[in-house]
Write an enzyme that holds these catalytic residues in place. Structure first.
Site, PDB file in Angstrom:
ATOM      1  N   LYS A 295     -12.977  -4.373  10.707  1.00 31.45           N
ATOM      2  CA  LYS A 295     -13.605  -3.526  10.105  1.00 31.45           C
ATOM      3  C   LYS A 295     -14.891  -3.201  10.479  1.00 31.45           C
ATOM      4  O   LYS A 295     -15.561  -2.117  10.587  1.00 31.45           O
ATOM      5  CB  LYS A 295     -13.482  -3.743   8.633  1.00 31.45           C
ATOM      6  CG  LYS A 295     -12.243  -4.254   7.950  1.00 31.45           C
ATOM      7  CD  LYS A 295     -12.058  -4.689   6.584  1.00 31.45           C
ATOM      8  CE  LYS A 295     -10.542  -4.766   6.047  1.00 31.45           C
ATOM      9  NZ  LYS A 295     -10.521  -5.668   4.910  1.00 31.45           N
TER      10      LYS A 295
ATOM     11  N   ASP B 139      -9.836  -9.977  10.280  1.00 36.93           N
ATOM     12  CA  ASP B 139      -9.619  -8.891   9.731  1.00 36.93           C
ATOM     13  C   ASP B 139     -11.191  -8.157   9.405  1.00 36.93           C
ATOM     14  O   ASP B 139     -11.337  -6.839   9.595  1.00 36.93           O
ATOM     15  CB  ASP B 139      -9.084  -9.003   8.286  1.00 36.93           C
ATOM     16  CG  ASP B 139      -8.821  -7.803   7.471  1.00 36.93           C
ATOM     17  OD1 ASP B 139      -8.005  -6.792   7.603  1.00 36.93           O
ATOM     18  OD2 ASP B 139      -9.792  -7.632   6.464  1.00 36.93           O
TER      19      ASP B 139
ATOM     20  N   VAL C 185       0.862  -1.180   0.000  1.00 33.75           N
ATOM     21  CA  VAL C 185       0.028  -0.082   0.011  1.00 33.75           C
ATOM     22  C   VAL C 185       0.848   1.203  -0.128  1.00 33.75           C
ATOM     23  O   VAL C 185       0.495   2.315  -0.912  1.00 33.75           O
ATOM     24  CB  VAL C 185      -0.979   0.063   1.307  1.00 33.75           C
ATOM     25  CG1 VAL C 185      -1.856   1.248   1.204  1.00 33.75           C
ATOM     26  CG2 VAL C 185      -1.811  -1.371   1.178  1.00 33.75           C
TER      27      VAL C 185
ATOM     28  N   ILE D 211     -13.345   1.523  -1.354  1.00 34.26           N
ATOM     29  CA  ILE D 211     -14.772   2.106  -1.228  1.00 34.26           C
ATOM     30  C   ILE D 211     -14.764   3.166  -0.085  1.00 34.26           C
ATOM     31  O   ILE D 211     -14.569   2.719   0.891  1.00 34.26           O
ATOM     32  CB  ILE D 211     -15.835   0.908  -0.562  1.00 34.26           C
ATOM     33  CG1 ILE D 211     -15.677  -0.167  -1.571  1.00 34.26           C
ATOM     34  CG2 ILE D 211     -17.311   1.384  -0.764  1.00 34.26           C
ATOM     35  CD1 ILE D 211     -16.723  -1.366  -1.213  1.00 34.26           C
TER      36      ILE D 211
HETATM   37  N1  HSE Z   1      -6.511  -8.294   3.824  1.00 32.88           N
HETATM   38  C1  HSE Z   1      -7.482  -7.408   3.629  1.00 32.88           C
HETATM   39  C2  HSE Z   1      -8.426  -7.894   2.888  1.00 32.88           C
HETATM   40  C3  HSE Z   1      -6.746  -6.156   2.868  1.00 32.88           C
HETATM   41  O1  HSE Z   1      -8.277  -8.875   2.069  1.00 32.88           O
HETATM   42  O2  HSE Z   1      -9.618  -7.583   2.614  1.00 32.88           O
HETATM   43  C4  HSE Z   1      -7.775  -5.013   2.937  1.00 32.88           C
HETATM   44  O3  HSE Z   1      -8.226  -4.490   4.339  1.00 32.88           O
END
Ligand code: HSE
Length: 386
Positions: A206, A202, A14, A137
């Site tokens: 979020k 993950d 990134v 997004i």
């Molecule tokens: N590892 C995360 C995904 C990267 O696959 O969504 C983006 O947050």
């Protein structure tokens, strides 16, 4: 106007993408901010790899810890990752000095978001984290600004690009989980530790941030019921297909009677629904507001360019002086959430059992817990006709 001066900590997938956009679209960005974005320092343990961008004109800082001490910085772009260690120390040091942070680090904010937001407020700094949720997004901006006039009762979607890529490829090619995971890593979608992706952690990081923004509550990662995709077999995918469904890892947060439920789990969604059509590394987020009704946003949820696009959007907002509270309202107005018991959710379920189990009509009446007690190694997924 004087340039907006940033330092970039972490030049992985990134970070290199951020430099690429700032170089390629420098004129366009300057015309939108009326300020030049100046990269005052860059930092990464590896100074030698070819990242496909020219870094020769930038000053390398030896150690990320020292970035907060560089004089005259407006923001530090933290792309190191991790909820503890350097990323956490750097964020605290920068915010404590009134230097804003732009980050893609959902783990950091899911665990320390409230503390860091308070620190930012106290010191007149800001935190941009568009890149932390759903890649390219602009869902953070949509919730904090575009939908700010709505009372939101529900937010859900596909929040992990790696899992969606894996589930799509397993269904389309019949490939094995491990092989597809390797491909997702090669494409730069997966986290440094891919168990965070495949175990739903993950997506839960979020969802935790989305819940806070949507409902005006303090982020609380521990309150999320989380299940990943590693136990899904090719047979499950084929069975779902036979019934007209696809399997998607969903993050769902709902508020009902003042209580909030949050979960991340693989679900069956109708193959011909909006979410059923979101494939590959794409993410999608549905928001339901009392006036706007349903809003669906979809786009690439992972990868160098989409994630860097979100980072740069935050840098531009900060350079323009945009000042919105980190979680939409000031921290002293963020409520302590009351959580609903996720076990109470009434739903249809898909159940896979070993051997030649037969589900009788009598068993169907007893409730999920009692039913699965009677089956050999059951695997259960919710059917979400969202
Ligand atoms: N590892 C995360 C995904 C990267 O696959 O969504 C983006 O947050």
């Amino acid at each position: 106007m004087k340039p907006f001066r940033i330092a970039i900590a972490g030049l992985g997938t990134v970070g290199a993408g951020v430099v690429e956009i700032l170089q390629s679209n420098a004129d366009l960005i300057q015309s939108r901010t009326s300020r030049k974005i100046e990269i005052a320092a860059i930092c990464d343990r590896d100074q030698d790899s070819d990242r496909g961008v020219d870094l020769s004109c930038y000053e390398w800082a030896g150690d990320a810890h020292g970035l907060a001490d560089i004089g005259g910085l407006d923001a530090i772009v933290e792309l190191i990752g991790g909820s503890q260690g350097i990323a956490y120390d750097l964020a605290k040091a920068a915010l404590g000095k009134g230097v804003s942070i732009v980050t893609a680090n959902k783990a950091l904010l899911a665990h320390h978001g409230f503390e860091l937001a308070s620190l930012a407020e106290t010191n007149g700094a800001r935190i941009g984290y568009e890149a932390a949720v759903a890649g390219g997004i602009p869902i953070i901006k949509a919730l904090r600004e575009g939908l700010a006039g709505n009372d939101i009762n529900c937010i859900y979607g596909i929040l992990n690009g790696t899992c969606n890529y894996i589930l799509t490829a397993m269904r389309e090619t019949g490939a094995d989980f491990e092989d597809v995971l390797k491909e997702a890593q090669e494409k730069g979608y997966a986290e440094a530790d891919p168990t965070f992706d495949v175990d739903g952690i993950d997506a839960a990081h979020k969802l935790c941030l989305l819940t806070s923004l949507a409902f005006g509550v303090q982020p609380d990662f521990k309150a999320i019921e989380t299940k990943g995709i590693r136990d899904i077999t090719g047979a499950d995918i084929r069975a779902a297909q036979k019934f007209g469904y696809k399997i998607k890892l969903l993050g769902i947060a709902k508020r009902q009677d003042g209580k909030i439920s949050q979960s991340v789990e693989p679900c069956l969604v109708p193959a011909d629904s909006s979410l059923g059509g979101v494939e590959d590394s794409y993410n999608a987020v549905f928001v339901e507001g009392d006036f706007v009704e349903k809003v669906l946003m979809t786009g690439r949820g992972a990868g160098r360019k989409p994630t860097a696009s979100a980072v740069v959007a935050d840098i531009i907002d900060l350079a323009k002086g945009l000042d919105v509270p980190v979680f939409g309202v000031k921290t002293d107005k963020l409520a302590k959430p009351v959580w609903a018991d996720a076990g109470q959710i009434k739903s249809c379920y898909y159940i896979r059992a070993a051997g030649d189990a037969q589900i009788t009509e009598e068993m169907e009446q007893v409730g999920l817990g009692a039913l699965t007690d009677k089956l050999d190694s059951p695997y259960i997924m919710r059917v979400e006709d969202l």
